[in-house]
Design a protein around this motif. Structure first.
Motif, PDB file in Angstrom:
ATOM      1  N   GLN A  49       0.833  -1.206   0.000  1.00 17.06           N
ATOM      2  CA  GLN A  49       0.000   0.000   0.000  1.00 17.06           C
ATOM      3  C   GLN A  49       0.868   1.256   0.000  1.00 17.06           C
ATOM      4  O   GLN A  49       0.608   2.191  -0.761  1.00 17.06           O
ATOM      5  CB  GLN A  49      -0.950  -0.002   1.200  1.00 17.06           C
ATOM      6  N   ARG A  50       1.905   1.280   0.820  1.00 15.98           N
ATOM      7  CA  ARG A  50       2.807   2.448   0.859  1.00 15.98           C
ATOM      8  C   ARG A  50       3.543   2.619  -0.472  1.00 15.98           C
ATOM      9  O   ARG A  50       3.699   3.736  -0.954  1.00 15.98           O
ATOM     10  CB  ARG A  50       3.817   2.309   2.006  1.00 15.98           C
ATOM     11  N   PHE A  55       4.123   5.763  -5.514  1.00 16.59           N
ATOM     12  CA  PHE A  55       4.116   5.798  -6.973  1.00 16.59           C
ATOM     13  C   PHE A  55       3.021   6.740  -7.477  1.00 16.59           C
ATOM     14  O   PHE A  55       3.252   7.573  -8.360  1.00 16.59           O
ATOM     15  CB  PHE A  55       3.885   4.383  -7.538  1.00 16.59           C
ATOM     16  N   LEU A  56       1.832   6.629  -6.902  1.00 12.71           N
ATOM     17  CA  LEU A  56       0.721   7.484  -7.318  1.00 12.71           C
ATOM     18  C   LEU A  56       0.991   8.952  -7.007  1.00 12.71           C
ATOM     19  O   LEU A  56       0.603   9.838  -7.781  1.00 12.71           O
ATOM     20  CB  LEU A  56      -0.584   7.025  -6.660  1.00 12.71           C
ATOM     21  N   ALA A  85      -5.819  -1.554  -7.509  1.00  8.82           N
ATOM     22  CA  ALA A  85      -6.882  -0.895  -6.759  1.00  8.82           C
ATOM     23  C   ALA A  85      -6.262   0.366  -6.176  1.00  8.82           C
ATOM     24  O   ALA A  85      -5.064   0.410  -5.903  1.00  8.82           O
ATOM     25  CB  ALA A  85      -7.386  -1.799  -5.646  1.00  8.82           C
ATOM     26  N   LEU A  86      -7.060   1.381  -6.021  1.00  8.48           N
ATOM     27  CA  LEU A  86      -6.538   2.653  -5.509  1.00  8.48           C
ATOM     28  C   LEU A  86      -6.919   2.843  -4.054  1.00  8.48           C
ATOM     29  O   LEU A  86      -7.934   2.335  -3.596  1.00  8.48           O
ATOM     30  CB  LEU A  86      -7.088   3.804  -6.350  1.00  8.48           C
ATOM     31  N   PRO A  87      -6.103   3.593  -3.313  1.00  6.89           N
ATOM     32  CA  PRO A  87      -6.450   3.879  -1.922  1.00  6.89           C
ATOM     33  C   PRO A  87      -7.750   4.668  -1.860  1.00  6.89           C
ATOM     34  O   PRO A  87      -8.116   5.354  -2.823  1.00  6.89           O
ATOM     35  CB  PRO A  87      -5.275   4.710  -1.411  1.00  6.89           C
ATOM     36  N   PRO A  88      -8.436   4.603  -0.736  1.00  7.37           N
ATOM     37  CA  PRO A  88      -9.728   5.291  -0.615  1.00  7.37           C
ATOM     38  C   PRO A  88      -9.661   6.795  -0.884  1.00  7.37           C
ATOM     39  O   PRO A  88     -10.629   7.383  -1.338  1.00  7.37           O
ATOM     40  CB  PRO A  88     -10.137   5.020   0.834  1.00  7.37           C
ATOM     41  N   SER A  94      -8.638   7.586 -11.795  1.00 12.93           N
ATOM     42  CA  SER A  94      -7.271   7.242 -12.155  1.00 12.93           C
ATOM     43  C   SER A  94      -7.149   5.830 -12.724  1.00 12.93           C
ATOM     44  O   SER A  94      -6.156   5.485 -13.314  1.00 12.93           O
ATOM     45  CB  SER A  94      -6.351   7.357 -10.936  1.00 12.93           C
ATOM     46  N   LEU A  95      -8.144   4.999 -12.533  1.00 16.65           N
ATOM     47  CA  LEU A  95      -8.088   3.628 -13.038  1.00 16.65           C
ATOM     48  C   LEU A  95      -8.212   3.601 -14.551  1.00 16.65           C
ATOM     49  O   LEU A  95      -9.072   4.252 -15.129  1.00 16.65           O
ATOM     50  CB  LEU A  95      -9.212   2.779 -12.443  1.00 16.65           C
TER      51      LEU A  95
END
Length: 104
Positions: A49-50, A55-56, A85-88, A94-95
């Motif tokens: 996740q980090r 990267f994002l 999957a993107l963080p909340p 962005s997908l």
């Protein structure tokens, strides 16, 4: 994503005329349709996740979205690709699967 799938995506991003090459390189998997599937953010470990958040923050897009290969072309090529999957707190726009190009 496998090394082979990464090279196939790069070939498609470089030139859609590489589609026959990519189709020859893909292997069908019974019961698994080709296309883009999204993994699940909460199932990722904290380190992953980090890594994705960093990267994002740098690129504002997922690696697949940066390549710009349309979902339809991935499916047509017979590839099975997992999109991040993107963080909340990151907008779902962005997908790559939700960033279909405008009709020309």
């Amino acid at each position: 994503m496998t090394y082979e799938d990464a090279w196939c995506l790069i070939a498609l991003a470089d030139d859609v005329a590489n589609l026959p090459y990519v189709r020859r390189r893909t292997r069908p998997v019974p019961g698994v349709p080709p296309g883009v599937m999204v993994d699940v953010w909460v199932q990722l470990d904290a380190a992953e996740q980090r890594r994705r958040q960093a990267f994002l923050a740098r690129h504002n897009r997922t690696p697949l979205h940066l390549l710009g290969v349309p979902e339809e072309l991935i499916e047509l090529a017979g590839l099975r690709i997992t999109e991040w999957a993107l963080p909340p707190n990151v907008p779902s726009m962005s997908l790559v699967v939700q960033q279909r190009p405008e009709p020309r």
